[in-house]
Scaffold this motif. Structure first.
Motif, PDB file in Angstrom:
ATOM      1  N   PRO A  81      -4.488  -0.186  -1.674  1.00  0.00           N
ATOM      2  CA  PRO A  81      -4.709   1.246  -1.653  1.00  0.00           C
ATOM      3  C   PRO A  81      -3.922   2.132  -1.706  1.00  0.00           C
ATOM      4  O   PRO A  81      -2.742   1.836  -1.260  1.00  0.00           O
ATOM      5  CB  PRO A  81      -5.077   0.820   0.572  1.00  0.00           C
ATOM      6  CG  PRO A  81      -5.204  -0.805   0.511  1.00  0.00           C
ATOM      7  CD  PRO A  81      -4.437  -0.976  -0.764  1.00  0.00           C
ATOM      8  N   ASP A  93      -6.947   2.087  -4.827  1.00  0.00           N
ATOM      9  CA  ASP A  93      -7.382   2.228  -4.641  1.00  0.00           C
ATOM     10  C   ASP A  93      -7.468   4.025  -3.405  1.00  0.00           C
ATOM     11  O   ASP A  93      -6.943   3.230  -2.646  1.00  0.00           O
ATOM     12  CB  ASP A  93      -8.583   1.608  -3.017  1.00  0.00           C
ATOM     13  CG  ASP A  93      -9.667   2.030  -2.587  1.00  0.00           C
ATOM     14  OD1 ASP A  93     -10.274   3.122  -2.521  1.00  0.00           O
ATOM     15  OD2 ASP A  93     -10.064   1.074  -1.385  1.00  0.00           O
ATOM     16  N   VAL A  94      -8.089   4.971  -4.418  1.00  0.00           N
ATOM     17  CA  VAL A  94      -7.413   6.153  -4.454  1.00  0.00           C
ATOM     18  C   VAL A  94      -8.308   6.782  -2.285  1.00  0.00           C
ATOM     19  O   VAL A  94      -9.437   6.957  -3.107  1.00  0.00           O
ATOM     20  CB  VAL A  94      -7.320   7.370  -5.045  1.00  0.00           C
ATOM     21  CG1 VAL A  94      -7.257   8.337  -4.281  1.00  0.00           C
ATOM     22  CG2 VAL A  94      -5.828   6.904  -6.097  1.00  0.00           C
ATOM     23  N   ARG A  95      -7.786   7.165  -1.697  1.00  0.00           N
ATOM     24  CA  ARG A  95      -8.108   7.250  -0.466  1.00  0.00           C
ATOM     25  C   ARG A  95      -7.352   9.043   0.253  1.00  0.00           C
ATOM     26  O   ARG A  95      -6.650   9.024   0.481  1.00  0.00           O
ATOM     27  CB  ARG A  95      -7.902   6.611   0.713  1.00  0.00           C
ATOM     28  CG  ARG A  95      -8.476   4.955   0.051  1.00  0.00           C
ATOM     29  CD  ARG A  95      -8.418   3.840   1.710  1.00  0.00           C
ATOM     30  NE  ARG A  95      -8.195   3.046   1.094  1.00  0.00           N
ATOM     31  CZ  ARG A  95      -8.393   1.818   1.681  1.00  0.00           C
ATOM     32  NH1 ARG A  95      -8.391   1.835   3.122  1.00  0.00           N
ATOM     33  NH2 ARG A  95      -8.934   0.568   1.369  1.00  0.00           N
ATOM     34  N   THR A  96      -8.478   9.741  -0.187  1.00  0.00           N
ATOM     35  CA  THR A  96      -7.981  11.383   0.125  1.00  0.00           C
ATOM     36  C   THR A  96      -7.824  11.427   1.828  1.00  0.00           C
ATOM     37  O   THR A  96      -8.423  11.170   2.592  1.00  0.00           O
ATOM     38  CB  THR A  96      -9.065  12.272  -0.065  1.00  0.00           C
ATOM     39  OG1 THR A  96      -9.070  11.922  -1.461  1.00  0.00           O
ATOM     40  CG2 THR A  96      -7.813  13.786   0.317  1.00  0.00           C
ATOM     41  N   ILE A  97      -6.751  11.768   2.309  1.00  0.00           N
ATOM     42  CA  ILE A  97      -6.243  12.117   3.642  1.00  0.00           C
ATOM     43  C   ILE A  97      -6.904  13.760   3.914  1.00  0.00           C
ATOM     44  O   ILE A  97      -6.366  14.816   3.422  1.00  0.00           O
ATOM     45  CB  ILE A  97      -4.966  11.712   4.026  1.00  0.00           C
ATOM     46  CG1 ILE A  97      -4.099  12.554   2.976  1.00  0.00           C
ATOM     47  CG2 ILE A  97      -4.896  10.184   3.624  1.00  0.00           C
ATOM     48  CD1 ILE A  97      -2.590  12.215   2.963  1.00  0.00           C
ATOM     49  N   CYS A 115      -7.960   3.877 -10.710  1.00  0.00           N
ATOM     50  CA  CYS A 115      -9.245   3.079 -10.077  1.00  0.00           C
ATOM     51  C   CYS A 115      -9.283   2.354 -10.217  1.00  0.00           C
ATOM     52  O   CYS A 115      -9.503   1.092  -9.895  1.00  0.00           O
ATOM     53  CB  CYS A 115     -10.381   4.497 -10.114  1.00  0.00           C
ATOM     54  SG  CYS A 115      -9.512   5.753  -9.084  1.00  0.00           S
ATOM     55  N   SER A 145       0.950  -1.593   0.281  1.00  0.00           N
ATOM     56  CA  SER A 145       0.402   0.237  -0.490  1.00  0.00           C
ATOM     57  C   SER A 145       1.531   1.368   0.248  1.00  0.00           C
ATOM     58  O   SER A 145       2.118   0.829   0.140  1.00  0.00           O
ATOM     59  CB  SER A 145      -1.093   0.526   1.314  1.00  0.00           C
ATOM     60  OG  SER A 145      -2.334  -1.447   1.199  1.00  0.00           O
ATOM     61  N   PHE A 161      -6.029   7.759  10.663  1.00  0.00           N
ATOM     62  CA  PHE A 161      -6.542   6.541  10.242  1.00  0.00           C
ATOM     63  C   PHE A 161      -6.377   6.090  10.972  1.00  0.00           C
ATOM     64  O   PHE A 161      -4.521   5.353  11.505  1.00  0.00           O
ATOM     65  CB  PHE A 161      -7.227   6.887   9.283  1.00  0.00           C
ATOM     66  CG  PHE A 161      -5.807   6.936   8.329  1.00  0.00           C
ATOM     67  CD1 PHE A 161      -5.420   5.321   7.645  1.00  0.00           C
ATOM     68  CD2 PHE A 161      -5.612   8.657   8.294  1.00  0.00           C
ATOM     69  CE1 PHE A 161      -3.707   5.891   7.009  1.00  0.00           C
ATOM     70  CE2 PHE A 161      -4.899   8.002   6.986  1.00  0.00           C
ATOM     71  CZ  PHE A 161      -4.165   7.197   6.400  1.00  0.00           C
ATOM     72  N   TYR A 194      -3.512   5.850   0.215  1.00  0.00           N
ATOM     73  CA  TYR A 194      -3.307   7.187   0.449  1.00  0.00           C
ATOM     74  C   TYR A 194      -2.385   8.496  -0.093  1.00  0.00           C
ATOM     75  O   TYR A 194      -1.788   8.826   0.265  1.00  0.00           O
ATOM     76  CB  TYR A 194      -3.258   7.244   2.124  1.00  0.00           C
ATOM     77  CG  TYR A 194      -4.277   5.898   2.421  1.00  0.00           C
ATOM     78  CD1 TYR A 194      -5.249   6.278   3.418  1.00  0.00           C
ATOM     79  CD2 TYR A 194      -3.227   4.402   2.642  1.00  0.00           C
ATOM     80  CE1 TYR A 194      -6.113   5.182   4.116  1.00  0.00           C
ATOM     81  CE2 TYR A 194      -4.149   3.165   3.166  1.00  0.00           C
ATOM     82  CZ  TYR A 194      -5.088   3.436   3.276  1.00  0.00           C
ATOM     83  OH  TYR A 194      -5.708   2.100   3.989  1.00  0.00           O
ATOM     84  N   THR A 236      -5.644  15.520  -1.940  1.00  0.00           N
ATOM     85  CA  THR A 236      -6.566  16.037  -3.171  1.00  0.00           C
ATOM     86  C   THR A 236      -6.115  16.395  -4.124  1.00  0.00           C
ATOM     87  O   THR A 236      -5.353  16.810  -4.459  1.00  0.00           O
ATOM     88  CB  THR A 236      -7.230  17.220  -2.076  1.00  0.00           C
ATOM     89  OG1 THR A 236      -7.425  17.265  -1.211  1.00  0.00           O
ATOM     90  CG2 THR A 236      -8.509  17.824  -3.125  1.00  0.00           C
TER      91      THR A 236
END
Length: 253
Positions: free
Chosen positions: A87, A117-121, A113, A54, A127, A89, A92
């Motif tokens: 994942p 799995d792009v997750r904005t911090i 994508c 990740s 988290f 992270y 924006t």
């Protein structure tokens, strides 16, 4: 936690090291690569399967993220690549920034994508990642940029400044950490360093002293900056252990 330095050259890849990238491993936790600058993908292959990691990005400057297009190729076309998405992270705009870099035609955007799995911090809360708690903290660097405070279930703390100028936030981030991994891009000579976007060796040492950390690891030293001078500056401010990391170093935290 165990941190393997994949790359530590500041701003650009250097003759002896890729740009920024750090492999973090811990019990009951998938391998996590913090930043993914030029050359990191090659170095990573010595220690882990790139298809299994990740990614956590501090910011979207090229020297911290632009081996991600190579990772996309690995995960899409390697015969042994796992199914599913990894994942990622990041700040924006991650998917757009990296998609533009990966696109085959100018002006287009590769939809990453399918693979990541792009997750904005944000700086609005911590988290969980495996057995680790990760707290992003917004720091003083353009564009949107974060440092990270990473705590294991046993209570050990790694603080990583990312890229930042001197600010209260980076001191708070590092408060009481067992290890502070701090950028130190310049000497403190005002005729050399730009103001407000990176730390000098003096400032990295000052952050470590103000925060009361256990150990200071210096990183992100560009090829044009004297490692010896930066180390000496940091040691003049902080009287605990000080080391400048090199590619391939392993640090247990």
């Amino acid at each position: 936690m165990r941190m393997t330095v994949l790359g530590c050259s500041g701003s650009v890849a250097g003759p002896d090291s890729p740009a920024s990238g750090y492999l973090l491993t811990a019990p009951d936790t998938p391998p996590l690569v913090i930043d993914f600058g030029p050359g990191v993908l090659g170095a990573l292959q010595r220690y882990a399967d790139p298809g299994e990691v990740s990614i956590l990005l501090s910011h979207l400057h090229a020297d911290h993220c632009l081996d991600i297009p190579g990772l996309l190729v690995w995960r899409r076309y390697s015969p042994n690549a796992p199914e599913g998405r990894a994942p990622l992270y990041g700040p924006t705009g991650c998917a757009h920034r990296l998609g533009v870099a990966s696109a085959e035609v100018a002006g287009e955007n590769d939809d990453i994508c399918d693979t990541l799995d792009v997750r904005t911090i944000t700086d609005r809360g911590e988290f969980r990642f495996g057995a680790l708690t990760i707290l992003p903290v917004r720091v003083n660097h353009p564009p949107e940029a974060f440092g990270f405070r990473i705590t294991s279930d046993s209570g050990r703390v790694l603080a990583y400044t990312g890229d930042t100028g001197m600010c209260d936030e980076v001191v708070d981030l590092a408060r009481g950490a067992d290890v502070l991994l701090s950028e130190a891009s310049w000497t403190h000579d005002p005729g050399v360093r730009p103001e407000g976007i990176h730390l000098s060796g003096t400032e990295a040492g000052r952050v470590a002293a103000l925060a009361g950390v256990g150990e200071l690891l210096l990183t992100h030293i560009p090829p044009w900056t004297s490692r010896e001078d930066v180390i000496a500056e940091a040691k003049a401010e902080f009287h605990g252990p000080v080391h400048a990391v090199t590619s391939g170093d392993v640090h247990r935290i």
